[in-house]
Design a protein around this motif. Sequence first.
Motif, mmCIF file in Angstrom:
data_model
loop_
_atom_site.group_PDB
_atom_site.id
_atom_site.type_symbol
_atom_site.label_atom_id
_atom_site.label_comp_id
_atom_site.label_asym_id
_atom_site.label_seq_id
_atom_site.Cartn_x
_atom_site.Cartn_y
_atom_site.Cartn_z
ATOM 1 N N TYR A 71 -5.052 -1.955 -7.277
ATOM 2 C CA TYR A 71 -6.188 -1.383 -7.972
ATOM 3 C C TYR A 71 -5.726 -0.751 -9.690
ATOM 4 O O TYR A 71 -4.624 -0.179 -9.670
ATOM 5 N N THR A 72 -7.028 -0.898 -10.273
ATOM 6 C CA THR A 72 -6.948 -0.469 -11.367
ATOM 7 C C THR A 72 -8.028 0.728 -11.657
ATOM 8 O O THR A 72 -9.273 0.512 -11.452
ATOM 9 N N MET A 73 -7.439 1.880 -11.759
ATOM 10 C CA MET A 73 -8.226 2.957 -11.516
ATOM 11 C C MET A 73 -9.006 3.230 -12.970
ATOM 12 O O MET A 73 -8.753 2.938 -13.988
ATOM 13 N N ALA A 133 7.605 -5.871 -12.512
ATOM 14 C CA ALA A 133 8.585 -5.128 -13.279
ATOM 15 C C ALA A 133 9.114 -3.877 -13.148
ATOM 16 O O ALA A 133 10.586 -3.735 -13.025
ATOM 17 N N LEU A 134 8.399 -3.021 -12.337
ATOM 18 C CA LEU A 134 8.935 -1.683 -11.907
ATOM 19 C C LEU A 134 9.754 -1.915 -10.878
ATOM 20 O O LEU A 134 10.875 -1.417 -10.770
ATOM 21 N N ASP A 179 0.891 -1.273 -0.010
ATOM 22 C CA ASP A 179 -0.209 0.139 -0.036
ATOM 23 C C ASP A 179 0.839 1.389 -0.041
ATOM 24 O O ASP A 179 0.557 2.165 0.829
ATOM 25 N N ILE A 180 1.891 1.198 -0.975
ATOM 26 C CA ILE A 180 2.798 2.627 -1.099
ATOM 27 C C ILE A 180 1.885 3.570 -2.018
ATOM 28 O O ILE A 180 2.565 4.507 -1.936
ATOM 29 N N GLY A 181 1.072 2.972 -2.677
ATOM 30 C CA GLY A 181 0.300 3.851 -3.730
ATOM 31 C C GLY A 181 -0.636 3.138 -4.672
ATOM 32 O O GLY A 181 -0.470 2.039 -4.672
ATOM 33 N N GLU A 182 -1.152 3.769 -5.663
ATOM 34 C CA GLU A 182 -2.036 3.208 -6.447
ATOM 35 C C GLU A 182 -1.522 3.238 -8.057
ATOM 36 O O GLU A 182 -2.048 2.340 -8.968
ATOM 37 N N THR A 183 -0.783 4.097 -8.061
ATOM 38 C CA THR A 183 -0.214 4.142 -9.779
ATOM 39 C C THR A 183 1.214 4.054 -9.750
ATOM 40 O O THR A 183 1.946 3.937 -8.828
ATOM 41 N N MET A 184 1.764 3.748 -11.102
ATOM 42 C CA MET A 184 3.001 3.339 -11.393
ATOM 43 C C MET A 184 3.862 4.847 -10.746
ATOM 44 O O MET A 184 5.049 4.529 -10.389
ATOM 45 N N PRO A 185 3.437 6.159 -10.934
ATOM 46 C CA PRO A 185 4.196 7.135 -10.583
ATOM 47 C C PRO A 185 4.338 7.211 -9.014
ATOM 48 O O PRO A 185 5.273 7.386 -8.424
ATOM 49 N N SER A 200 -8.001 4.339 -16.396
ATOM 50 C CA SER A 200 -6.506 4.232 -16.586
ATOM 51 C C SER A 200 -5.954 3.636 -17.665
ATOM 52 O O SER A 200 -4.658 3.748 -18.021
ATOM 53 N N ARG A 201 -6.353 2.788 -18.217
ATOM 54 C CA ARG A 201 -6.127 1.746 -19.330
ATOM 55 C C ARG A 201 -4.788 0.674 -18.773
ATOM 56 O O ARG A 201 -4.136 0.614 -19.672
ATOM 57 N N GLN A 202 -4.760 0.898 -17.495
ATOM 58 C CA GLN A 202 -3.814 -0.182 -16.850
ATOM 59 C C GLN A 202 -4.496 -1.571 -16.895
ATOM 60 O O GLN A 202 -5.760 -1.864 -16.933
ATOM 61 N N PRO A 203 -3.455 -2.396 -17.001
ATOM 62 C CA PRO A 203 -4.072 -4.048 -16.691
ATOM 63 C C PRO A 203 -4.774 -4.043 -15.439
ATOM 64 O O PRO A 203 -4.579 -3.535 -14.571
ATOM 65 N N GLN A 204 -5.437 -5.282 -15.403
ATOM 66 C CA GLN A 204 -6.303 -5.597 -14.306
ATOM 67 C C GLN A 204 -5.799 -6.857 -13.608
ATOM 68 O O GLN A 204 -5.311 -7.577 -14.298
ATOM 69 N N GLY A 205 -5.760 -7.107 -12.259
ATOM 70 C CA GLY A 205 -5.636 -8.408 -11.517
ATOM 71 C C GLY A 205 -4.286 -8.732 -11.658
ATOM 72 O O GLY A 205 -3.378 -8.027 -11.386
ATOM 73 N N GLU A 206 -3.858 -9.965 -12.002
ATOM 74 C CA GLU A 206 -2.651 -10.460 -12.403
ATOM 75 C C GLU A 206 -1.679 -9.525 -13.092
ATOM 76 O O GLU A 206 -0.648 -9.274 -13.084
ATOM 77 N N GLY A 207 -2.448 -8.929 -14.153
ATOM 78 C CA GLY A 207 -1.733 -8.012 -14.944
ATOM 79 C C GLY A 207 -0.945 -7.072 -14.203
ATOM 80 O O GLY A 207 -0.021 -6.548 -14.652
ATOM 81 N N LYS A 208 -1.703 -6.247 -13.542
ATOM 82 C CA LYS A 208 -1.391 -5.045 -12.635
ATOM 83 C C LYS A 208 -0.353 -5.519 -11.924
ATOM 84 O O LYS A 208 0.758 -4.671 -11.495
ATOM 85 N N TYR A 209 -0.481 -6.689 -11.100
ATOM 86 C CA TYR A 209 0.612 -7.204 -10.208
ATOM 87 C C TYR A 209 1.943 -7.293 -11.207
ATOM 88 O O TYR A 209 2.955 -7.032 -10.750
#
Length: 292
Positions: free
Chosen positions: A68-70, A87-88, A36-42, A73-82
């Motif tokens: 979370y997928t906001m 990777a980051l 829980d350091i944040g919700e987004t890549m930035p 946001s066009r971010q991946p969901q679920g396992e994809g977001k993980y």
Amino acid sequence: MRLYAIGDLHVGHKQNREALEELTPHPGDGLILCGDIGETMPHLTLVFETATACFDYVFWVPGNHELYTMPDSRQPQGEGKYQECLALARSFGILTPEDPYMRWEGEGGPCIIAPIFTLYDYSFRPAHVSREGALAWAEEENIMATDEALLHPDPYPSRDAWCDKLVSRTEERLQEAAANGIPLIIINHWPLREDLVFIPLIPRFSLWCGTKKTEDWHLRFKAKVVINGHLHVRRTDWIDGVRFEECSLGYPRQWVDAKASGLDINGLLREILPGPPAPLSGNAPTQWRRWG
């Protein structure tokens, strides 16, 4: 070589970002970021950049907010977001639940540092409440986690199913690590035990706080310390000779008392190793750490 931990930095909040800027260098030491350091890549980039600039070793486990997928946001969901978060983290040299566990040779060692990811399965609930009736039970007290809208289980059919898969895979890895006879430092965002969930203002939020399948992991896998965040209630417990540390910073209003007492983020880092001596009995009353 000392090992510290902090979680729930929630740098989407301006006050928490300002607190992070005050983090001082700890040459030779390690830092655990327990979710829980944040919700987004930035958000994650900011924390990873700061942590790796100040510590030689950094470990990270995801919390629900990283997953979370906001909306829009066009971010991946679920396992994809993980996977995107993994990777980051790896691009900064940070160790994650998917990497080989590290042997820690610093003060308080040797230990095996084991970051894990288990999610939750709504089993932290009274015996009379069924899984099918769990959400309605929480709603009776006007409690509903944001996870239900933003934390998607894709490609699994439910969060329960994703949790089950994660628990099975993690059990195998911890069993293998424990076989070496070296104590484990188990790091998770969610608490491993239901009896460590004490959130009196929102007690039925317990549904989103873990799984009963991990209740005995501190003994099964020979843990020395178990670390979690998520609850935003800093505390230290000794159970069966194992130290449990809740290391959340929390939302600005939740650490205002610590700040008023003169502590900045450096004073709120929890020392994991070498840490305090164990009580002779192996158990001790909860130490509430509202002020640090």
